[in-house]
Design a protein around this motif. Sequence first.
Motif, PDB file in Angstrom:
ATOM      1  N   THR A   1      19.641 103.764 -55.220  1.00  0.00           N
ATOM      2  CA  THR A   1      18.650 103.946 -56.282  1.00  0.00           C
ATOM      3  C   THR A   1      19.215 103.532 -57.643  1.00  0.00           C
ATOM      4  O   THR A   1      18.532 102.876 -58.430  1.00  0.00           O
ATOM      5  N   VAL A   2      20.458 103.896 -57.917  1.00  0.00           N
ATOM      6  CA  VAL A   2      21.086 103.483 -59.175  1.00  0.00           C
ATOM      7  C   VAL A   2      21.186 101.958 -59.226  1.00  0.00           C
ATOM      8  O   VAL A   2      20.900 101.342 -60.261  1.00  0.00           O
ATOM      9  N   ALA A   3      21.567 101.341 -58.118  1.00  0.00           N
ATOM     10  CA  ALA A   3      21.669  99.879 -58.078  1.00  0.00           C
ATOM     11  C   ALA A   3      20.304  99.229 -58.289  1.00  0.00           C
ATOM     12  O   ALA A   3      20.186  98.255 -59.051  1.00  0.00           O
ATOM     13  N   LEU A   4      19.281  99.740 -57.634  1.00  0.00           N
ATOM     14  CA  LEU A   4      17.935  99.178 -57.787  1.00  0.00           C
ATOM     15  C   LEU A   4      17.413  99.366 -59.208  1.00  0.00           C
ATOM     16  O   LEU A   4      16.767  98.467 -59.753  1.00  0.00           O
ATOM     17  N   ALA A   5      17.684 100.515 -59.791  1.00  0.00           N
ATOM     18  CA  ALA A   5      17.246 100.755 -61.167  1.00  0.00           C
ATOM     19  C   ALA A   5      17.965  99.799 -62.122  1.00  0.00           C
ATOM     20  O   ALA A   5      17.357  99.281 -63.063  1.00  0.00           O
ATOM     21  N   GLY A   6      19.243  99.552 -61.876  1.00  0.00           N
ATOM     22  CA  GLY A   6      20.000  98.636 -62.726  1.00  0.00           C
ATOM     23  C   GLY A   6      19.540  97.200 -62.631  1.00  0.00           C
ATOM     24  O   GLY A   6      19.655  96.432 -63.581  1.00  0.00           O
ATOM     25  N   ARG A   7      18.993  96.821 -61.483  1.00  0.00           N
ATOM     26  CA  ARG A   7      18.522  95.441 -61.281  1.00  0.00           C
ATOM     27  C   ARG A   7      17.053  95.278 -61.625  1.00  0.00           C
ATOM     28  O   ARG A   7      16.509  94.184 -61.520  1.00  0.00           O
ATOM     29  N   GLY A   8      16.379  96.371 -61.969  1.00  0.00           N
ATOM     30  CA  GLY A   8      14.976  96.293 -62.333  1.00  0.00           C
ATOM     31  C   GLY A   8      14.032  96.295 -61.149  1.00  0.00           C
ATOM     32  O   GLY A   8      12.836  96.055 -61.313  1.00  0.00           O
ATOM     33  N   ALA A   9      14.534  96.573 -59.940  1.00  0.00           N
ATOM     34  CA  ALA A   9      13.668  96.593 -58.764  1.00  0.00           C
ATOM     35  C   ALA A   9      12.779  97.831 -58.751  1.00  0.00           C
ATOM     36  O   ALA A   9      11.721  97.835 -58.122  1.00  0.00           O
ATOM     37  N   VAL A  10      13.211  98.882 -59.401  1.00  0.00           N
ATOM     38  CA  VAL A  10      12.383 100.071 -59.635  1.00  0.00           C
ATOM     39  C   VAL A  10      12.487 100.377 -61.123  1.00  0.00           C
ATOM     40  O   VAL A  10      13.423  99.959 -61.785  1.00  0.00           O
ATOM     41  N   HIS A  11      11.519 101.088 -61.648  1.00  0.00           N
ATOM     42  CA  HIS A  11      11.563 101.468 -63.057  1.00  0.00           C
ATOM     43  C   HIS A  11      12.852 102.229 -63.317  1.00  0.00           C
ATOM     44  O   HIS A  11      13.146 103.217 -62.648  1.00  0.00           O
TER      45      HIS A  11
ATOM     46  N   VAL B   1       6.588 105.418 -55.534  1.00  0.00           N
ATOM     47  CA  VAL B   1       5.627 105.119 -56.592  1.00  0.00           C
ATOM     48  C   VAL B   1       6.215 104.134 -57.599  1.00  0.00           C
ATOM     49  O   VAL B   1       5.561 103.160 -57.975  1.00  0.00           O
ATOM     50  N   CYS B   2       7.456 104.356 -58.026  1.00  0.00           N
ATOM     51  CA  CYS B   2       7.993 103.458 -59.058  1.00  0.00           C
ATOM     52  C   CYS B   2       8.312 102.074 -58.500  1.00  0.00           C
ATOM     53  O   CYS B   2       8.340 101.106 -59.246  1.00  0.00           O
ATOM     54  N   ALA B   3       8.507 101.958 -57.184  1.00  0.00           N
ATOM     55  CA  ALA B   3       8.699 100.632 -56.591  1.00  0.00           C
ATOM     56  C   ALA B   3       7.384  99.859 -56.520  1.00  0.00           C
ATOM     57  O   ALA B   3       7.371  98.631 -56.667  1.00  0.00           O
ATOM     58  N   LEU B   4       6.293 100.577 -56.318  1.00  0.00           N
ATOM     59  CA  LEU B   4       4.995  99.924 -56.176  1.00  0.00           C
ATOM     60  C   LEU B   4       4.260  99.747 -57.502  1.00  0.00           C
ATOM     61  O   LEU B   4       3.367  98.921 -57.603  1.00  0.00           O
ATOM     62  N   TRP B   5       4.602 100.529 -58.496  1.00  0.00           N
ATOM     63  CA  TRP B   5       3.951 100.462 -59.793  1.00  0.00           C
ATOM     64  C   TRP B   5       4.399  99.193 -60.505  1.00  0.00           C
ATOM     65  O   TRP B   5       5.590  98.958 -60.670  1.00  0.00           O
ATOM     66  N   PRO B   6       3.466  98.360 -60.930  1.00  0.00           N
ATOM     67  CA  PRO B   6       3.866  97.112 -61.579  1.00  0.00           C
ATOM     68  C   PRO B   6       4.549  97.371 -62.931  1.00  0.00           C
ATOM     69  O   PRO B   6       4.144  98.255 -63.688  1.00  0.00           O
ATOM     70  N   ARG B   7       5.596  96.598 -63.168  1.00  0.00           N
ATOM     71  CA  ARG B   7       6.319  96.705 -64.439  1.00  0.00           C
ATOM     72  C   ARG B   7       5.572  95.925 -65.511  1.00  0.00           C
ATOM     73  O   ARG B   7       5.014  94.876 -65.235  1.00  0.00           O
ATOM     74  N   ARG B   8       5.601  96.438 -66.709  1.00  0.00           N
ATOM     75  CA  ARG B   8       4.982  95.728 -67.846  1.00  0.00           C
ATOM     76  C   ARG B   8       5.994  94.786 -68.461  1.00  0.00           C
ATOM     77  O   ARG B   8       7.168  95.095 -68.544  1.00  0.00           O
TER      78      ARG B   8
END
Length: 123
Positions: free
Chosen positions: A52-62, A115-122
């Motif tokens: 999760t930390v890695a995904l958050a750092g890469r922008g894959a999740v909010h 939810v944060c993986a599926l929610w589109p990033r602005r």
Amino acid sequence: MSRWPRILVACAGLMGAAGVALAALAAHAADASRLGPASNMLLFHASAVLATVALAGRGAVHGRVGLISATGFVVASVLFAGDLAMRHFTGERLFPFAAPIGGNLLIVSWLSITVCALWPRRG
């Protein structure tokens, strides 16, 4: 990497070490039926924290929600596994409903990752 993600990675390392130690105790101690699930909870969620930390750092999740979810994994795993370990070693609970609170927080953390993986990033 900023401070909070580094703290979460360090917590994941401690969770992994504790999970291995509890697995060894479960394999060698008499009547250690609670230590196996405690070990599994720590080991599985240590990996989840790292991912999760890695995904958050890469922008894959909010980023912020991902770090909150990773924090939930740490707190919830400690509550769940800590309660089981306390019952094994002392015969007492960590506190009333510690394991169910930890389990429910794990579910919420997993759902927040979804939810944060599926929610589109602005932007």
